[in-house]
Design a protein around this motif. Structure first.
Motif, short mmCIF file in Angstrom:
data_model
loop_
_atom_site.label_atom_id
_atom_site.label_comp_id
_atom_site.label_asym_id
_atom_site.label_seq_id
_atom_site.Cartn_x
_atom_site.Cartn_y
_atom_site.Cartn_z
N PHE A 157 45.09 9.38 -23.82
CA PHE A 157 44.76 10.23 -24.96
C PHE A 157 43.66 11.21 -24.55
N LEU A 158 43.36 12.15 -25.43
CA LEU A 158 42.39 13.20 -25.15
C LEU A 158 41.13 13.00 -25.99
N TYR A 159 39.97 13.20 -25.37
CA TYR A 159 38.71 13.27 -26.11
C TYR A 159 38.41 14.73 -26.44
N ASP A 160 38.23 15.02 -27.73
CA ASP A 160 37.77 16.34 -28.14
C ASP A 160 36.25 16.28 -28.19
N VAL A 161 35.59 16.96 -27.24
CA VAL A 161 34.13 16.87 -27.13
C VAL A 161 33.46 18.14 -27.63
N THR A 162 34.16 18.88 -28.52
CA THR A 162 33.50 20.00 -29.18
C THR A 162 32.56 19.46 -30.26
N ARG A 163 31.61 20.31 -30.66
CA ARG A 163 30.67 19.93 -31.71
C ARG A 163 30.80 20.92 -32.86
N ASN A 164 31.18 20.40 -34.01
CA ASN A 164 31.46 21.25 -35.17
C ASN A 164 32.49 22.32 -34.83
N GLY A 165 33.46 21.90 -34.01
CA GLY A 165 34.55 22.80 -33.65
C GLY A 165 34.23 23.80 -32.57
N VAL A 193 31.66 5.39 -22.13
CA VAL A 193 31.84 4.13 -21.43
C VAL A 193 31.04 3.00 -22.07
N ASN A 194 29.77 3.26 -22.37
CA ASN A 194 28.87 2.18 -22.76
C ASN A 194 28.70 2.00 -24.26
N ASP A 195 28.94 3.03 -25.05
CA ASP A 195 28.69 2.94 -26.48
C ASP A 195 29.98 2.97 -27.31
N LEU A 196 30.73 4.07 -27.21
CA LEU A 196 31.96 4.17 -28.00
C LEU A 196 32.98 3.13 -27.55
N HIS A 197 33.22 3.05 -26.25
CA HIS A 197 34.01 1.97 -25.63
C HIS A 197 35.40 1.83 -26.26
N LEU A 198 36.12 2.94 -26.38
CA LEU A 198 37.48 2.90 -26.91
C LEU A 198 38.43 2.34 -25.86
N SER A 199 39.19 1.34 -26.22
CA SER A 199 40.11 0.71 -25.28
C SER A 199 41.18 1.69 -24.82
N GLY A 200 41.51 1.64 -23.54
CA GLY A 200 42.57 2.47 -23.00
C GLY A 200 42.05 3.55 -22.07
N HIS A 201 42.88 4.57 -21.85
CA HIS A 201 42.61 5.63 -20.88
C HIS A 201 42.49 6.96 -21.63
N ASP A 259 22.63 12.31 -28.89
CA ASP A 259 21.32 12.97 -28.94
C ASP A 259 20.20 11.98 -28.66
N GLN A 260 20.33 10.78 -29.22
CA GLN A 260 19.31 9.75 -29.00
C GLN A 260 19.26 9.33 -27.55
N ARG A 261 20.43 9.20 -26.92
CA ARG A 261 20.48 8.78 -25.52
C ARG A 261 19.85 9.83 -24.61
N LEU A 262 20.03 11.10 -24.97
CA LEU A 262 19.49 12.17 -24.16
C LEU A 262 17.97 12.18 -24.18
N ALA A 263 17.42 11.96 -25.37
CA ALA A 263 15.98 12.11 -25.57
C ALA A 263 15.22 11.12 -24.69
N GLY A 264 14.35 11.67 -23.86
CA GLY A 264 13.47 10.82 -23.08
C GLY A 264 14.01 10.34 -21.76
N ASP A 280 28.87 9.99 -33.62
CA ASP A 280 28.89 9.99 -32.15
C ASP A 280 27.79 10.90 -31.60
N TRP A 281 27.71 12.11 -32.13
CA TRP A 281 26.75 13.07 -31.63
C TRP A 281 25.30 12.63 -31.88
N SER A 282 25.08 11.94 -32.98
CA SER A 282 23.71 11.47 -33.25
C SER A 282 23.27 10.46 -32.19
#
Length: 341
Positions: free
Chosen positions: A2-10, A27-35, A237-242, A232-234
């Motif tokens: 499947f495809l990940y749409d990684v746009t933000r607000n389109g 990989v570590n947080d969303l962890h959706l099963s499959g490819h 953002d938290q993971r990026l900070a720091g 997801d984006w929130s």
């Protein structure tokens, strides 16, 4: 798949620091099963491997003068330049790691799509390079975490090769091992190899045409897609900070130890920066573009205080499980590199 749409607000996200953190989140947080597969574009940036020394790999004055970002990824591999003429693709595989390390599995769909668009000679060569003739247009890398891994790389469609050559400072020995004299002589853009109708596309149009052929559809709406949402984006953002948005992560600290040894082996370039006092290792840091699932810091830790002798270094490298944490090769080769033999 499947495809990940990684746009933000389109809207596409071109910030390389944000984009480079996506695989870690998936990989570590969303962890959706499959490819799942994502393909995105970065503004001008240099991306370096997790084990590389930015001060040795990058022309930092040029980087600063041309407003190019420096981003350290969480996987191994070498330094690459990205801009608006380049695509980045990443496969996120959750629940089955049997294909980890098999670059051909993830190169094949891309290669078949490009061949269908006219680049009939595109192929995988060596460990992780996609090439046309003797010139590379894509380098791939992987990292694993538990029951999941990410595998991806670049696709040079119309990259600014002059900028890439100016900002990257690869090890001369690495270039020599590939029989070439410069960055420009060993890389190429794929645009001119494609059929005429694909040679003047915007990077987003090229992405669309590539995805249609990877998924064998005539419209992207027919692809099973997961759309990153506000939640997801929130978290991203938290993971990026720091961490991933800091100079401490992206540039790292240049240890500046007394001695620097580097050599290009079959597994990739391995470099050691270290100091010796009273014939014992007093400081030690491992660098390189090798790709594995280990942690070179384990080797660095056991090297401290070790006698600067063949026997002492051999024992320490073995105790640090260098084969898992650096690469599978004779210990004598690493010892001789450190000793300067």
């Amino acid at each position: 798949m499947f495809l990940y749409d990684v746009t933000r607000n389109g809207q596409p996200v071109y910030d390389p620091i944000v984009n480079q953190s996506l695989d870690n989140y998936l990989v570590n947080d969303l962890h959706l099963s499959g490819h799942g597969l994502m393909i995105y574009v970065n503004q001008p940036a240099v991306i370096i491997g997790v084990h590389q020394n930015a001060y040795n790999e990058v022309n930092l004055p040029y980087l600063k003068d041309h407003n190019i970002k420096l981003v350290r990824r969480t996987s191994g591999g070498g330094a690459v330049y990205h801009d608006f003429g380049n695509l980045i693709f990443e496969n996120i595989v959750i629940g089955d790691t049997s294909d980890f390390g098999h670059f051909n599995v993830f190169a094949d769909p891309i290669l078949k799509a490009l061949q269908a668009m006219g680049a009939t000679q595109a192929q995988l060569r060596g460990r992780n390079d996609m090439v046309l003739g003797n010139q590379k247009f894509s380098g791939m890398t992987m990292f694993k975490a538990g029951d999941a891994f990410a595998a991806g790389g670049t696709l040079m469609y119309n990259l600014n090769l002059e900028a890439a050559s100016a900002v990257l400072t690869p090890d001369a020995e690495k270039l020599a091992s590939k029989g070439v004299g410069s960055v420009n002589s060993r890389v190429t853009n794929i645009m001119s190899y494609l059929r005429p109708e694909f040679q003047n596309l915007s990077i987003e149009q090229f992405r669309t045409e590539l995805l249609k052929r990877v998924f064998n559809v005539n419209d992207l709406s027919k692809i099973e897609t997961y759309h990153l949402n506000d939640h997801d984006w929130s978290i991203i953002d938290q993971r990026l900070a720091g961490k991933y948005d800091t100079d401490a992560w992206n540039f790292g600290k240049n240890p500046g130890y007394d001695q620097y040894r580097s050599h290009h082996f079959d597994i990739g370039t391995v470099a050691f920066n270290f100091s010796v006092n009273d014939q014992r290792i007093s400081a030690f840091k491992t660098y390189g573009d090798f790709i594995n699932g280990g942690d070179p810091a384990i080797v660095d830790a056991v090297m401290l205080g070790v006698p600067f002798t063949q026997q002492g270094l051999t024992a320490a490298l073995t105790a640090g499980d260098y084969q898992s944490n650096i690469g599978n090769m004779p210990v004598e080769e690493l010892v001789n590199l450190i000793l300067g033999h």
